[in-house]
Design a protein around this motif. Structure first.
Motif, PDB file in Angstrom:
ATOM      1  N   LEU A 122       3.006   8.530   1.513  1.00 11.79           N
ATOM      2  CA  LEU A 122       3.778   7.389   1.993  1.00 11.79           C
ATOM      3  C   LEU A 122       4.998   7.139   1.113  1.00 11.79           C
ATOM      4  CD1 LEU A 122       0.974   4.900   3.068  1.00 11.79           C
ATOM      5  CD2 LEU A 122       2.043   6.780   4.333  1.00 11.79           C
ATOM      6  N   THR A 123       4.852   7.429  -0.171  1.00  8.60           N
ATOM      7  CA  THR A 123       6.006   7.326  -1.068  1.00  8.60           C
ATOM      8  C   THR A 123       7.074   8.334  -0.653  1.00  8.60           C
ATOM      9  OG1 THR A 123       4.551   6.637  -2.875  1.00  8.60           O
ATOM     10  CG2 THR A 123       6.746   7.382  -3.475  1.00  8.60           C
ATOM     11  N   GLN A 125      12.406   0.194  -7.597  1.00  7.55           N
ATOM     12  CA  GLN A 125      11.581  -0.830  -8.241  1.00  7.55           C
ATOM     13  C   GLN A 125      10.091  -0.533  -8.112  1.00  7.55           C
ATOM     14  OE1 GLN A 125      12.520  -3.734 -10.025  1.00  7.55           O
ATOM     15  NE2 GLN A 125      14.449  -2.597 -10.049  1.00  7.55           N
ATOM     16  N   ASN A 126       9.683   0.111  -7.041  1.00 10.01           N
ATOM     17  CA  ASN A 126       8.254   0.211  -6.748  1.00 10.01           C
ATOM     18  C   ASN A 126       7.671   1.613  -6.889  1.00 10.01           C
ATOM     19  OD1 ASN A 126       7.284  -2.578  -5.559  1.00 10.01           O
ATOM     20  ND2 ASN A 126       9.367  -2.211  -4.798  1.00 10.01           N
ATOM     21  N   ALA A 127       8.491   2.638  -6.834  1.00 13.57           N
ATOM     22  CA  ALA A 127       7.979   3.996  -6.981  1.00 13.57           C
ATOM     23  C   ALA A 127       7.848   4.331  -8.466  1.00 13.57           C
ATOM     24  CB  ALA A 127       8.882   4.989  -6.263  1.00 13.57           C
ATOM     25  N   VAL A 128       6.906   3.688  -9.126  1.00 10.52           N
ATOM     26  CA  VAL A 128       6.690   3.838 -10.564  1.00 10.52           C
ATOM     27  C   VAL A 128       5.249   4.281 -10.785  1.00 10.52           C
ATOM     28  CG1 VAL A 128       8.474   2.202 -11.242  1.00 10.52           C
ATOM     29  CG2 VAL A 128       6.178   1.376 -10.723  1.00 10.52           C
ATOM     30  N   ASN A 163       1.564   4.228  -8.378  1.00 11.17           N
ATOM     31  CA  ASN A 163       1.395   5.434  -7.574  1.00 11.17           C
ATOM     32  C   ASN A 163       0.372   6.363  -8.199  1.00 11.17           C
ATOM     33  OD1 ASN A 163       2.218   8.281  -6.561  1.00 11.17           O
ATOM     34  ND2 ASN A 163       3.336   6.876  -5.224  1.00 11.17           N
ATOM     35  N   LYS A 164      -0.443   6.962  -7.372  1.00 15.32           N
ATOM     36  CA  LYS A 164      -1.492   7.866  -7.848  1.00 15.32           C
ATOM     37  C   LYS A 164      -1.035   9.323  -7.859  1.00 15.32           C
ATOM     38  CE  LYS A 164      -5.303   4.913  -6.272  1.00 15.32           C
ATOM     39  NZ  LYS A 164      -4.455   3.802  -5.804  1.00 15.32           N
ATOM     40  N   ASP A 204       0.812  -1.216   0.000  1.00 15.54           N
ATOM     41  CA  ASP A 204       0.000   0.000   0.000  1.00 15.54           C
ATOM     42  C   ASP A 204       0.847   1.268   0.000  1.00 15.54           C
ATOM     43  OD1 ASP A 204      -2.290  -1.529   0.111  1.00 15.54           O
ATOM     44  OD2 ASP A 204      -2.405  -1.467   2.304  1.00 15.54           O
ATOM     45  N   VAL A 205       2.102   1.143   0.402  1.00 13.40           N
ATOM     46  CA  VAL A 205       2.926   2.336   0.579  1.00 13.40           C
ATOM     47  C   VAL A 205       3.030   3.133  -0.714  1.00 13.40           C
ATOM     48  CG1 VAL A 205       5.266   3.149   1.030  1.00 13.40           C
ATOM     49  CG2 VAL A 205       4.236   1.421   2.510  1.00 13.40           C
ATOM     50  N   PHE A 206       3.293   2.468  -1.813  1.00 11.81           N
ATOM     51  CA  PHE A 206       3.542   3.176  -3.057  1.00 11.81           C
ATOM     52  C   PHE A 206       2.256   3.534  -3.807  1.00 11.81           C
ATOM     53  CE2 PHE A 206       7.453   0.892  -2.074  1.00 11.81           C
ATOM     54  CZ  PHE A 206       8.348   1.946  -2.095  1.00 11.81           C
TER      55      PHE A 206
END
Length: 614
Positions: A47-48, A120-123, A127-128, A40-42
């Motif tokens: 949270l990002t 890898q995940n902050a894409v 992310n909204k 859920d973080v990203f």
């Protein structure tokens, strides 16, 4: 059988808790108190931001040379940390494989893992965030941070393990996590390529950075780190060092290239020149009031560390700067006088005429005095100045401005009114029994000197205690100039830029420049030695000397054997005190050039080899 490795595995609960504890309220926002699933973080902008703040929090502060904080100064030939119960005291005399202090291997691999997870995940698909360009910049910052963390490992341990781009799964097998060290050159090339990859998407360097962005990675920091990286890679410890001929992985792969490559110096010089050519930074010079721009070298050299976001700053960090004030100040001013410069550090400062006072040492430790410099150790001055009282040793008379900015010595005057008055500042009596010298307690310098560089005259250590706020300077333009001239001298020694940029350092320091014109002195025949001495003086007590003596392969000479100061333990009068005296005998062997990797880390990775001779 599956096995989690402490520095490789990603554990969701640990990461979520680390977000809660590490977020900086003045940087990238806060995380709610409720429990979160890592996936859920990203999904959320705030949270990002908080995850990236956690990655940033792994930039270590290096302001405190005492205790278990950072060891670089206390383990160098530049300083003695007075307290014998601190680990570095034992390490200077008996550093063995059983020593576990100051090992940052595990710390930085956790930081690398976190940075990789962000990349890898902050894409956009996860992310909204309404501004994809901002997400791109954040990912570049995380990539640059990861490169920086790898460099911090490289400078301490030599060749390291380069992890896969994507973090390994928590249930990775022992085979998957047992990785070999890359060669030193491979590590350097990887870090440099990561910096290059991050560079286009980092923000531009500038001098009006908002407070909340104080240590945000930008293009200037990236280029500065690359300059330092390539300078270290070109240096003798890693450039064709035959001592490491048998330093190999289990499969026989050489970890240190055995062929000297002069072109590495060119790469280092080119990298430094790119920073210079940004034309964003300049040496800090503080003009005196009502003088039409005339500046004071001493005030400028002091305030370059006290004036936030000045023209020389490249990379700074909001850190606890109280140790600078507490450890440098004398007892009557509320301090501890516990960071003692060594006699060789004191001797390295030039005279006011720009010449070195001491050119070497005899076998009995006595100095080889340069007669042209005017230096003498005989007698005491009858003249008082703003820097010292009448009765100070002639050793400290007519020294360059950087000396008086950096070193407290017997009969020197303190930097503010604490312990005295503005008109009559405290005079430091550093002999045994003196108000600033030895006594039955622990807070006194065993070398007879204490550091005053980096201490602020605006700090009050007497009740009520107030610490003057300022940043920790982790990189400044003076270093880049010195990186440039050192590298340039090794591959193109006739290049006029060597004198140009070396003289810019000397001119700001208020001493004669090298040349043949009026007010100049002839350049030394040994330019390498001159550059190294200038670096030692200009960057003193900034955590460089430990790494410089190692990369130059001179630590076996300068950090092994008797260490001298004044007669601080037995000299109860100025006359008895003012004698070169051994305060400690240190031991440095070849194994100490690279830090020992703990056996617990070697046990976790069956393909990880330790450093030589440990």
């Amino acid at each position: 059988m599956k096995r989690n490795l402490k520095y490789l595995a990603f554990v969701t609960m640990v990461m979520v808790m680390s977000f809660l504890s590490a977020c900086k309220k003045d940087f990238l926002g806060q995380i709610p108190d409720d429990a979160l699933a890592i996936e859920d973080v990203f999904q959320k902008d705030d949270l990002t931001r908080a995850f990236l703040a956690n990655v940033y929090s792994n930039i270590r502060s290096e302001t405190d040379h005492s205790g278990e904080n950072v060891p670089w100064e206390g383990l160098s030939d530049e300083m003695d940390v007075t307290y014998v119960n601190y680990p570095m005291f034992t390490m200077n005399t008996n550093w063995t494989k059983a020593t576990t202090n100051y090992n940052y291997w595990d710390f930085y691999y956790k930081a690398i893992r976190n940075a990789s997870y962000f990349i890898q995940n902050a894409v956009p698909e996860n992310n909204k965030i309404t501004d994809p360009a901002l997400l791109t910049k954040w990912r570049a910052e995380s990539r640059m941070l990861r490169a920086y963390f790898y460099f911090m490992l490289l400078r301490q341990y030599g060749p390291v393990v380069i992890m896969p781009e994507a973090p390994l799964a928590p249930d990775a097998t022992i085979e998957e996590v047992s990785l070999s060290r890359s060669s030193y050159d491979e590590c350097v090339n990887y870090i440099a390529s990561e910096i290059d990859k991050a560079y286009p998407d980092l923000q531009e360097p500038k001098q009006d950075i908002p407070t909340g962005d104080y240590n945000r990675m930008n293009k200037g920091i990236a280029l500065g780190v690359k300059s330092r990286l390539l300078l270290y890679a070109a240096s003798p410890l890693f450039n064709g060092n035959k001592d490491y001929a048998d330093f190999k992985n289990i499969d026989g792969k050489n970890l240190i290239n055995q062929t000297y490559d002069q072109n590495k110096w060119k790469k280092a010089a080119d990298a430094a020149k790119v920073v210079i050519n940004l034309n964003v930074y300049s040496l800090y010079k503080e003009p005196l009031a009502n003088t039409g721009g005339v500046y004071s070298p001493a005030i400028s050299l002091k305030n370059v560390f006290l004036s936030n976001w000045n023209s020389e700053s490249i990379f700074v960090k909001a850190s606890d700067v109280a140790p600078y004030d507490q450890n440098g100040a004398p007892r009557p001013a509320g301090g501890w006088s516990s960071w003692g410069p060594t006699q060789s550090a004191v001797d390295s400062y030039f005279m006011a005429n720009g010449l070195p006072p001491v050119t070497g040492y005899n076998t009995d430790g006595s100095p080889i005095i340069n007669p042209a410099s005017g230096y003498t150790e005989i007698g005491f001055t009858s003249t008082a100045t703003p820097n010292y009282a009448a009765g100070a040793s002639m050793m400290y008379v007519n020294r360059e401005p950087r000396f008086y900015v950096a070193i407290s010595f017997n009969q020197s005057k303190w930097i503010n009114a604490a312990g005295g008055t503005q008109a009559n500042p405290l005079v430091l009596n550093m002999f045994y029994g003196g108000t600033s010298g030895g006594y039955t307690g622990a807070n006194w310098s065993k070398t007879g000197y204490s550091t005053r560089k980096l201490a602020s005259p605006s700090t009050s250590l007497l009740s009520p205690v107030t610490i003057s706020p300022r940043f920790e300077i982790k990189m400044r333009l003076a270093e880049i100039y010195l990186n440039y001239v050192e590298a340039l001298n090794e591959y193109d020694p006739s290049n006029p830029d060597i004198l140009t940029y070396l003289n810019m350092i000397r001119e700001r320091a208020g001493i004669p420049q090298y040349g043949s014109g009026a007010g100049q002195i002839l350049p030394p025949t040994d330019m390498r030695a001159a550059i190294r001495q200038e670096r030692r003086v200009e960057l003193a007590f900034e955590n460089f000397r430990f790494f410089d003596t190692r990369r130059w392969k001179i630590a076996e000479q300068v950090e092994n054997g008797p260490f001298y100061g004044m007669n601080a333990t037995n000299g109860t009068t100025t006359a008895d005190f003012q004698k070169r005296t051994v305060f400690e005998t240190r031991v440095f062997t070849k194994k100490h050039y690279l830090w020992n990797i703990l056996q617990s880390e070697l046990n976790r990775d069956k393909n990880l080899v330790g450093n030589p001779w440990w």
